[in-house]
Design a protein around this motif. Structure first.
Motif, PDB file in Angstrom:
ATOM      1  N   LEU A  49       0.819  -1.212   0.000  1.00  0.00           N
ATOM      2  CA  LEU A  49       0.000   0.000   0.000  1.00  0.00           C
ATOM      3  C   LEU A  49       0.853   1.262   0.000  1.00  0.00           C
ATOM      4  N   ALA A  50       2.030   1.187   0.631  1.00  0.00           N
ATOM      5  CA  ALA A  50       2.884   2.371   0.700  1.00  0.00           C
ATOM      6  C   ALA A  50       3.462   2.751  -0.653  1.00  0.00           C
ATOM      7  N   LYS A  51       3.439   1.829  -1.611  1.00  0.00           N
ATOM      8  CA  LYS A  51       4.023   2.087  -2.924  1.00  0.00           C
ATOM      9  C   LYS A  51       2.998   2.548  -3.953  1.00  0.00           C
ATOM     10  N   LEU A  52       1.725   2.633  -3.549  1.00  0.00           N
ATOM     11  CA  LEU A  52       0.692   2.993  -4.508  1.00  0.00           C
ATOM     12  C   LEU A  52       0.895   4.391  -5.080  1.00  0.00           C
ATOM     13  N   GLY A  53       1.434   5.301  -4.275  1.00  0.00           N
ATOM     14  CA  GLY A  53       1.612   6.668  -4.744  1.00  0.00           C
ATOM     15  C   GLY A  53       2.980   6.962  -5.308  1.00  0.00           C
ATOM     16  N   THR A  54       3.813   5.939  -5.478  1.00  0.00           N
ATOM     17  CA  THR A  54       5.176   6.158  -5.970  1.00  0.00           C
ATOM     18  C   THR A  54       5.366   5.758  -7.415  1.00  0.00           C
ATOM     19  N   GLY A  55       4.391   5.060  -7.988  1.00  0.00           N
ATOM     20  CA  GLY A  55       4.541   4.566  -9.353  1.00  0.00           C
ATOM     21  C   GLY A  55       5.145   3.180  -9.394  1.00  0.00           C
ATOM     22  N   GLU A  56       5.648   2.671  -8.228  1.00  0.00           N
ATOM     23  CA  GLU A  56       6.218   1.328  -8.197  1.00  0.00           C
ATOM     24  C   GLU A  56       5.130   0.267  -8.209  1.00  0.00           C
ATOM     25  N   SER A  57       3.928   0.651  -7.798  1.00  0.00           N
ATOM     26  CA  SER A  57       2.787  -0.243  -7.852  1.00  0.00           C
ATOM     27  C   SER A  57       1.800   0.348  -8.853  1.00  0.00           C
ATOM     28  N   PHE A  58       0.715  -0.359  -9.102  1.00  0.00           N
ATOM     29  CA  PHE A  58      -0.223   0.157 -10.094  1.00  0.00           C
ATOM     30  C   PHE A  58      -0.829   1.470  -9.604  1.00  0.00           C
ATOM     31  N   ASP A  59      -1.001   2.398 -10.499  1.00  0.00           N
ATOM     32  CA  ASP A  59      -1.559   3.711 -10.180  1.00  0.00           C
ATOM     33  C   ASP A  59      -2.394   4.142 -11.382  1.00  0.00           C
ATOM     34  N   THR A  60      -3.675   3.775 -11.357  1.00  0.00           N
ATOM     35  CA  THR A  60      -4.533   3.998 -12.508  1.00  0.00           C
ATOM     36  C   THR A  60      -4.694   5.477 -12.825  1.00  0.00           C
ATOM     37  N   PHE A  61      -4.887   6.281 -11.792  1.00  0.00           N
ATOM     38  CA  PHE A  61      -5.089   7.714 -11.985  1.00  0.00           C
ATOM     39  C   PHE A  61      -3.982   8.489 -11.269  1.00  0.00           C
ATOM     40  N   PRO A  62      -3.423   9.500 -11.912  1.00  0.00           N
ATOM     41  CA  PRO A  62      -2.374  10.307 -11.263  1.00  0.00           C
ATOM     42  C   PRO A  62      -2.880  10.926  -9.963  1.00  0.00           C
ATOM     43  N   ASN A  67       1.458   9.811  -1.347  1.00  0.00           N
ATOM     44  CA  ASN A  67       2.885   9.532  -1.324  1.00  0.00           C
ATOM     45  C   ASN A  67       3.312   9.078   0.063  1.00  0.00           C
ATOM     46  N   GLU A  68       4.502   8.497   0.152  1.00  0.00           N
ATOM     47  CA  GLU A  68       5.011   8.009   1.431  1.00  0.00           C
ATOM     48  C   GLU A  68       5.175   9.135   2.456  1.00  0.00           C
ATOM     49  N   GLN A  69       5.446  10.355   1.996  1.00  0.00           N
ATOM     50  CA  GLN A  69       5.542  11.489   2.914  1.00  0.00           C
ATOM     51  C   GLN A  69       4.239  11.665   3.688  1.00  0.00           C
ATOM     52  N   TYR A  70       3.139  11.561   2.979  1.00  0.00           N
ATOM     53  CA  TYR A  70       1.824  11.725   3.602  1.00  0.00           C
ATOM     54  C   TYR A  70       1.548  10.588   4.584  1.00  0.00           C
ATOM     55  N   LEU A  71       1.922   9.379   4.217  1.00  0.00           N
ATOM     56  CA  LEU A  71       1.674   8.225   5.085  1.00  0.00           C
ATOM     57  C   LEU A  71       2.457   8.343   6.386  1.00  0.00           C
ATOM     58  N   LYS A  72       3.715   8.750   6.295  1.00  0.00           N
ATOM     59  CA  LYS A  72       4.526   8.895   7.500  1.00  0.00           C
ATOM     60  C   LYS A  72       3.989  10.020   8.387  1.00  0.00           C
ATOM     61  N   GLU A  73       3.641  11.140   7.770  1.00  0.00           N
ATOM     62  CA  GLU A  73       3.094  12.262   8.528  1.00  0.00           C
ATOM     63  C   GLU A  73       1.791  11.864   9.227  1.00  0.00           C
ATOM     64  N   SER A  74       0.946  11.121   8.521  1.00  0.00           N
ATOM     65  CA  SER A  74      -0.342  10.711   9.082  1.00  0.00           C
ATOM     66  C   SER A  74      -0.156   9.775  10.267  1.00  0.00           C
ATOM     67  N   GLU A  75       0.768   8.829  10.148  1.00  0.00           N
ATOM     68  CA  GLU A  75       0.977   7.878  11.246  1.00  0.00           C
ATOM     69  C   GLU A  75       1.462   8.603  12.502  1.00  0.00           C
ATOM     70  N   ILE A  76       2.426   9.488  12.334  1.00  0.00           N
ATOM     71  CA  ILE A  76       2.954  10.214  13.490  1.00  0.00           C
ATOM     72  C   ILE A  76       1.881  11.105  14.103  1.00  0.00           C
ATOM     73  N   LYS A  77       1.137  11.811  13.257  1.00  0.00           N
ATOM     74  CA  LYS A  77       0.110  12.731  13.742  1.00  0.00           C
ATOM     75  C   LYS A  77      -0.980  11.994  14.509  1.00  0.00           C
ATOM     76  N   HIS A  78      -1.486  10.912  13.921  1.00  0.00           N
ATOM     77  CA  HIS A  78      -2.564  10.183  14.588  1.00  0.00           C
ATOM     78  C   HIS A  78      -2.062   9.439  15.823  1.00  0.00           C
ATOM     79  N   GLY A  79      -0.807   9.037  15.821  1.00  0.00           N
ATOM     80  CA  GLY A  79      -0.241   8.435  17.022  1.00  0.00           C
ATOM     81  C   GLY A  79      -0.195   9.429  18.164  1.00  0.00           C
ATOM     82  N   ARG A  80       0.209  10.663  17.875  1.00  0.00           N
ATOM     83  CA  ARG A  80       0.244  11.711  18.902  1.00  0.00           C
ATOM     84  C   ARG A  80      -1.157  12.009  19.404  1.00  0.00           C
TER      85      ARG A  80
END
Length: 214
Positions: A49-62, A67-80
């Protein structure tokens, strides 16, 4: 034994993994695998799932997937947020292991599941201020540092540059990185704890360990 006592015991069991001995992680992905040192530094992501926004996995629509930046930020934010929420419930809960704290002049609702609604109804001005601060914090995530959903952010995920006591300067790079790992792991444990509390209150029998402890 009250519900809060059961919840605390269940959370202690969940958080035990957060304090496991640290191992040197192998940085094999862009995620840096922070918080996954016990499993060789490779994030648990069997569906990629972490690769869906990088182009390494399928990405039907741009720009369809974050992106992984958003995923990391979200995990830290929601953890806090989860750590703050758990602390708030523990501090204000009446009975059991709860501290039963309250602010004079503000609503005193013993049921934490109804506390937010009661506060909003009786203190609409303060509730509005809280919503405004949340909006400002969310806007800062993209307004001044770039759109992390598309991987264009210029800041380190989770770094709010909020260190008025200068604590970061007093830490060695190794110790600072260790505290980052501790924060992520305890944030994950807190998110599990909060999900368990909501499930336990809304769906009877959904958290068997709490029923056993009760």
């Amino acid at each position: 034994m009250t519900k809060l006592t059961s919840a605390v015991l269940a959370t202690l069991a969940a958080t035990s993994a957060a304090f496991a001995p640290q191992q040197t992680g192998v940085k094999t992905t862009a995620l840096n695998a922070k918080g996954f040192e016990e499993v060789g530094g490779v994030p648990f992501d069997p569906l990629s799932l972490a690769k869906l926004g990088t182009g390494e996995s399928f990405d039907t629509f741009p720009n369809m997937f974050p992106n992984e930046q958003y995923l990391k930020e979200s995990e830290i934010k929601h953890g806090r947020q989860a750590m703050l929420a758990w602390t708030g419930i523990w501090a204000t809960h009446q009975g059991g292991l709860g501290l039963g704290l309250s602010f004079p002049g503000f609503p005193n609702e013993p049921d934490w599941t109804k506390a937010l609604g009661t506060f909003a109804a009786e203190q609409p001005v303060f509730f509005g201020v809280i919503l405004l601060l949340i909006c400002l914090a969310e806007g800062e995530s993209v307004g001044h540092s770039g759109d992390n959903f598309r991987g264009k952010s210029t800041k380190t995920p989770g770094d709010l540059n909020f260190d008025y006591l200068g604590l970061k300067k007093k830490l060695s790079p190794e110790k600072y990185e260790r505290y980052q790992r501790v924060e992520i792991k305890n944030g994950r444990a807190a998110m599990i704890a909060m999900a368990s509390l909501f499930a336990y209150e809304s769906i009877p029998g959904s958290v068997p360990i709490m029923d056993i402890l009760n």
